[in-house]
Design an enzyme around this catalytic site. Structure first.
Site, PDB file in Angstrom:
ATOM      1  N   LYS A 286       0.843  -1.199   0.000  1.00 42.98           N
ATOM      2  CA  LYS A 286       0.000   0.000   0.000  1.00 42.98           C
ATOM      3  C   LYS A 286       0.877   1.247   0.000  1.00 42.98           C
ATOM      4  O   LYS A 286       2.082   1.181   0.247  1.00 42.98           O
ATOM      5  CB  LYS A 286      -0.922   0.000   1.215  1.00 42.98           C
TER       6      LYS A 286
ATOM      7  N   TYR B 158      14.267  31.523   3.126  1.00 38.74           N
ATOM      8  CA  TYR B 158      13.102  32.278   3.581  1.00 38.74           C
ATOM      9  C   TYR B 158      13.242  32.671   5.052  1.00 38.74           C
ATOM     10  O   TYR B 158      13.706  31.885   5.883  1.00 38.74           O
ATOM     11  CB  TYR B 158      11.832  31.447   3.419  1.00 38.74           C
TER      12      TYR B 158
END
Length: 366
Positions: free
Chosen positions: A40, A263
């Site tokens: 999965k 940033y």
């Protein structure tokens, strides 16, 4: 999402390592049982189709989370049993039947919806899910289990199995685990009609709790070479981590004392230093909180400086490396190693999440 094939960032997956891990785990088991490979979430970030094909001769079937993951495997030509662990929409039953998929039935309410569908229930294969304490999906009492199984039998459904999932199998405190195991064992023993296949063992229980091995096991994170407990419990057999994450320097410069990077100008150089830029960021699953962590350049650790951006991150270099120099974010360079568990510990999460977050922008190479 399209993979970014034209930038030098790649996840390399060692399929032979996965095969070897399965072999070691199977030899560690006290008895031979049916083995499902859990693929999965794109095989925990490793590539569901490639992994499924690589281990086809070693396993009896596969476990996925939802219908779309199962269909992906069928469309890739994989024809072994596929068990969908989550609940599918009752309206999608015909698709499951058409592609010979085994579904999970977890409640009487869902079953009432399913009965309204115009499908050939004799062609539908199911496993019943028991909620022994995980608290997500599944029947929660013997009476509910018996009622559900009785209705399934009346509908002519192929009742192949019954299973549960443990909440604390990878922890040193066994109280909750023991409570769940006792509940599940007693429920199965007292069923009016017991399915042929009974399974409760995931990666952790297969490794550390052999008493949970009934007639099948579900092997997930361990086949990819990772410890389900992080570093809390020692592995009973050595495994090899199958995925490495690499990028390359695309820009190198020297900055001066007082210059900022990234940033928020959250990093300010205290002295002249070399800075390298890598084309990988939080959109690739390398999250913003990795500032301050390390990567490997020519076998040496280098710090991630400045905030991780959406598409790029910056590292402090020990010298002016040439553009194109390989940088390892997960994996080994020389004698040094960075594991997915190392990354998880720094983030305050688990190794499962680290790998599953690696986005489709990162191509997988085998």
């Amino acid at each position: 999402m399209i993979s970014s094939l034209h930038r030098p960032t790649v996840a390399r997956v060692d399929l032979e390592a996965i095969q070897a891990n399965i072999d070691k785990i199977q030899r560690h088991l006290p008895k031979k049982v049916k083995t499902y490979a859990v693929v999965k979430a794109n095989a925990y970030g490793h590539g569901a189709v490639a992994v499924s094909k690589a281990v086809e001769d070693q396993v009896d079937g596969y476990c996925v989370s939802n219908l779309d993951e199962a269909l992906e495997l069928r469309q890739a030509g994989i024809d072994k049993e596929i068990l969908i662990l989550g609940v599918i929409l009752a309206s999608e039953l015909q698709l499951a039947i058409k592609h010979q998929l085994t579904i999970t039935v977890a409640s009487l309410e869902w079953l009432e919806l399913a009965k309204k569908e115009s499908v050939d229930f004799s062609q539908l294969h199911v496993h019943v899910k028991v909620d022994s304490g995980m608290g997500r999906i599944g029947v929660r009492s013997l009476a509910e289990a018996n009622q559900l199984i009785s209705i399934l039998s009346d509908m002519g459904v192929q009742l192949d199995g019954i299973f549960t999932h443990f909440a604390t199998a990878d922890e040193s405190d066994h109280a909750m685990f023991d409570k769940q195991l006792t509940f599940f064992k007693q429920l199965v023993e007292q069923l009016d009609k017991r399915p042929a296949l009974v399974h409760a063992s995931n990666s952790a229980t297969s490794l550390w709790h052999s008493e949970t091995i009934f007639s099948a096991i579900r092997l997930g994170i361990v086949i990819y070479g990772l410890n389900p407990s992080g570093n809390s419990l020692s592995l009973p057999c050595p495994l090899k981590e199958a995925l490495s994450l690499e990028s390359r320097l695309v820009h190198v410069k020297q900055i001066q004392a007082g210059d900022s990077v990234g940033y928020g100008a959250s990093y300010v150089a205290a002295e002249p230093e070399y800075v390298g830029t890598l084309p990988i960021g939080y959109a690739d699953g390398w999250t913003r909180n990795m500032q301050g962590f390390k990567v490997l350049v020519e076998g040496e650790f280098c710090d991630i400086i400045g905030r991780v951006s959406m598409d790029q991150l910056t590292i402090r270099l020990t010298k002016a490396y040439p553009i194109g120099t390989k940088v390892t974010l997960i994996g080994q360079q020389g004698k040094q190693v960075i594991t997915a568990t190392d990354v998880a510990d720094y983030r305050g999460t688990i190794n499962y999440e680290v790998l599953c977050l690696l986005s489709d922008r990162i191509p997988r190479e085998y």
